[in-house]
Design a protein around this motif. Structure first.
Motif, PDB file in Angstrom:
ATOM      1  N   HIS A  88       0.981  -1.395  -0.045  1.00 57.41           N
ATOM      2  CA  HIS A  88      -0.162  -0.067   0.153  1.00 57.41           C
ATOM      3  C   HIS A  88       0.883   1.316   0.233  1.00 57.41           C
ATOM      4  CE1 HIS A  88      -3.433  -2.788   0.925  1.00 57.41           C
ATOM      5  NE2 HIS A  88      -2.791  -3.103   1.784  1.00 57.41           N
ATOM      6  N   SER A  89       1.413   1.603  -1.095  1.00 59.99           N
ATOM      7  CA  SER A  89       2.292   2.854  -1.371  1.00 59.99           C
ATOM      8  C   SER A  89       2.196   3.292  -2.806  1.00 59.99           C
ATOM      9  CB  SER A  89       3.758   2.423  -0.852  1.00 59.99           C
ATOM     10  OG  SER A  89       4.429   3.365  -1.054  1.00 59.99           O
ATOM     11  N   ARG A 125       4.045  -5.424   7.166  1.00 63.11           N
ATOM     12  CA  ARG A 125       4.068  -4.213   6.534  1.00 63.11           C
ATOM     13  C   ARG A 125       2.515  -4.101   5.945  1.00 63.11           C
ATOM     14  NH1 ARG A 125       5.550  -1.980   1.779  1.00 63.11           N
ATOM     15  NH2 ARG A 125       6.526  -3.739   1.036  1.00 63.11           N
ATOM     16  N   VAL A 126       2.089  -5.066   5.404  1.00 60.32           N
ATOM     17  CA  VAL A 126       0.893  -4.953   4.532  1.00 60.32           C
ATOM     18  C   VAL A 126      -0.560  -5.399   5.298  1.00 60.32           C
ATOM     19  CG1 VAL A 126       2.363  -4.996   2.645  1.00 60.32           C
ATOM     20  CG2 VAL A 126       1.262  -6.830   3.175  1.00 60.32           C
ATOM     21  N   HIS A 131      -2.333  -2.648   7.145  1.00 60.53           N
ATOM     22  CA  HIS A 131      -2.032  -1.169   6.615  1.00 60.53           C
ATOM     23  C   HIS A 131      -3.287  -0.309   6.998  1.00 60.53           C
ATOM     24  CE1 HIS A 131      -0.266   1.900   4.044  1.00 60.53           C
ATOM     25  NE2 HIS A 131      -1.680   2.066   3.799  1.00 60.53           N
ATOM     26  N   PRO A 132      -2.964   0.804   7.451  1.00 60.05           N
ATOM     27  CA  PRO A 132      -1.733   1.459   7.741  1.00 60.05           C
ATOM     28  C   PRO A 132      -1.158   1.160   8.876  1.00 60.05           C
ATOM     29  CG  PRO A 132      -3.623   3.032   8.492  1.00 60.05           C
ATOM     30  CD  PRO A 132      -4.211   1.613   7.982  1.00 60.05           C
ATOM     31  N   GLU A 170       1.445  -1.273  11.608  1.00 54.43           N
ATOM     32  CA  GLU A 170       2.341  -2.200  11.242  1.00 54.43           C
ATOM     33  C   GLU A 170       2.359  -3.237  12.252  1.00 54.43           C
ATOM     34  OE1 GLU A 170       7.010  -2.369  10.081  1.00 54.43           O
ATOM     35  OE2 GLU A 170       5.645  -1.069   8.982  1.00 54.43           O
TER      36      GLU A 170
END
Length: 337
Positions: free
Chosen positions: A32-33, A302-303, A306-307, A309
């Motif tokens: 997600h970036s 990390r994902v 999300h957002p 962690e």
């Protein structure tokens, strides 16, 4: 023991190397970036995206590779030393001792310095882990002979003492310190710097090279200490080398990324199921397997939420604890037979 296909498992290493490359690319560009495959293909890499890649994601994925490999190699060496597939770096108290050193400086360091720096946390974690290893080795050694069972018991005792001492420090910490320490204890690969990546990499590569020279002694030692001695291996030297260099790898990793358990337990066991028990195969393939596991675990951490962690140490515990229980049940069935 299965027959080894050669001095170095080139074909199997190539397979795991390919999987690791895919895992690294996924870690770098899937999530997600704004920095993902579709953006790169349509818009190219902007200056801001290159900065994110260079300063955040690359150090993070490289540290995941080196820490995962180091923890897995330490697990292989300790399991050969203790002749027990359930042995792992956390069992001999190195991880808990390093954690105590880091927590002590986080909670008490404010009395000595106006602001505690990251290098101070890393240094005290490293020093604490190393001192605990030397203490365990000294307790288990008498007249030049090291008792493996006594070493294991000393490790369990040190583990319990350091765990209690860490909890004591948490009880006197203020709310800000408590939040920082709790997050660190659960392990994290966030906010890494290039100097920390280079430092941990140097330690892990050096220790892995030393342990790679001991793979024949590991093969002999799993047959029994007397058998290894009759084969001409210096068992006393083998024991202290495995202890010291495994501890160096684990404490250097814990000093930077916190406590991440079960890598040294899960990976060597899976690799043995694949290639047998020859350490000339198990050690290098476990290094690659540990790197793959930690890169994928960090990407999931990390994902997944999300957002937010997820702490990687917590994720590894969710994976490793059921695996540990499964191995215990397997050993129990073996005892009944």
């Amino acid at each position: 023991m299965r027959k080894a296909s050669g001095a170095f498992p080139a074909r199997r290493s190539a397979i795991l190397g390919g999987i690791l490359l895919l895992a690294v690319l996924g870690h770098l560009f899937v999530g997600h970036s704004s920095l993902n495959w579709s953006t790169l293909l349509t818009e190219g890499v902007s200056t801001q995206q290159w900065f994110i890649l260079q300063e955040f994601r690359l150090p993070r994925v490289l540290m995941a590779i080196i820490v995962g490999a180091g923890l897995a190699v330490a697990g292989v060496a300790l399991q050969a030393l203790f002749r027990n597939p359930l042995a792992e770096p956390g069992l001999i108290g190195v991880a808990s001792s390093s954690a105590f050193g880091a927590v002590a400086i986080m909670v008490l360091g404010g009395w000595l310095w106006q602001q505690v720096a990251l290098w101070q946390i890393g240094f005290f974690a490293f020093a604490s882990g190393l001192l605990a290893t030397l203490l365990i080795y000294r307790l288990a050694t008498k007249s030049g002979q090291t008792d493996i069972a006594l070493m294991l018991l000393a490790g369990v005792a040190v583990n319990a003492i350091m765990g209690a001492a860490t909890q004591l420090l948490l009880s006197v910490a203020d709310l800000v310190q408590l939040r920082t320490v709790t997050f660190w204890l659960m392990g994290s690969l966030v906010n890494l710097s290039w100097p920390s990546v280079v430092g941990v990499s140097a330690v892990v590569l050096f220790c892995t090279a030393v342990l790679w020279r001991l793979v024949r002694a590991m093969n002999a030692f799993v047959l029994g200490e007397n058998s290894a001695r009759y084969m001409g291996f210096d068992t006393g030297r083998f024991k202290w080398q495995v202890m010291i260099f495994s501890a160096l790898m684990v404490s250097s990793a814990v000093s930077v990324v916190g406590v991440i358990g079960f890598v040294g337990l899960v990976v060597p066991h899976i690799v043995r199921l694949w290639v047998g028990s020859d350490h000339r195969l198990v050690l290098p393939l476990s290094a690659l397997g540990g790197a793959i596991l930690l890169v994928l675990a960090d990407w999931l951490a990390r994902v997944m939420l999300h957002p937010l962690e997820l702490p990687i140490g917590l994720l590894m515990a969710l994976i490793g604890a059921p695996f540990f229980l499964m191995m215990l049940l397997k050993q129990r069935r073996g005892w009944r037979q």
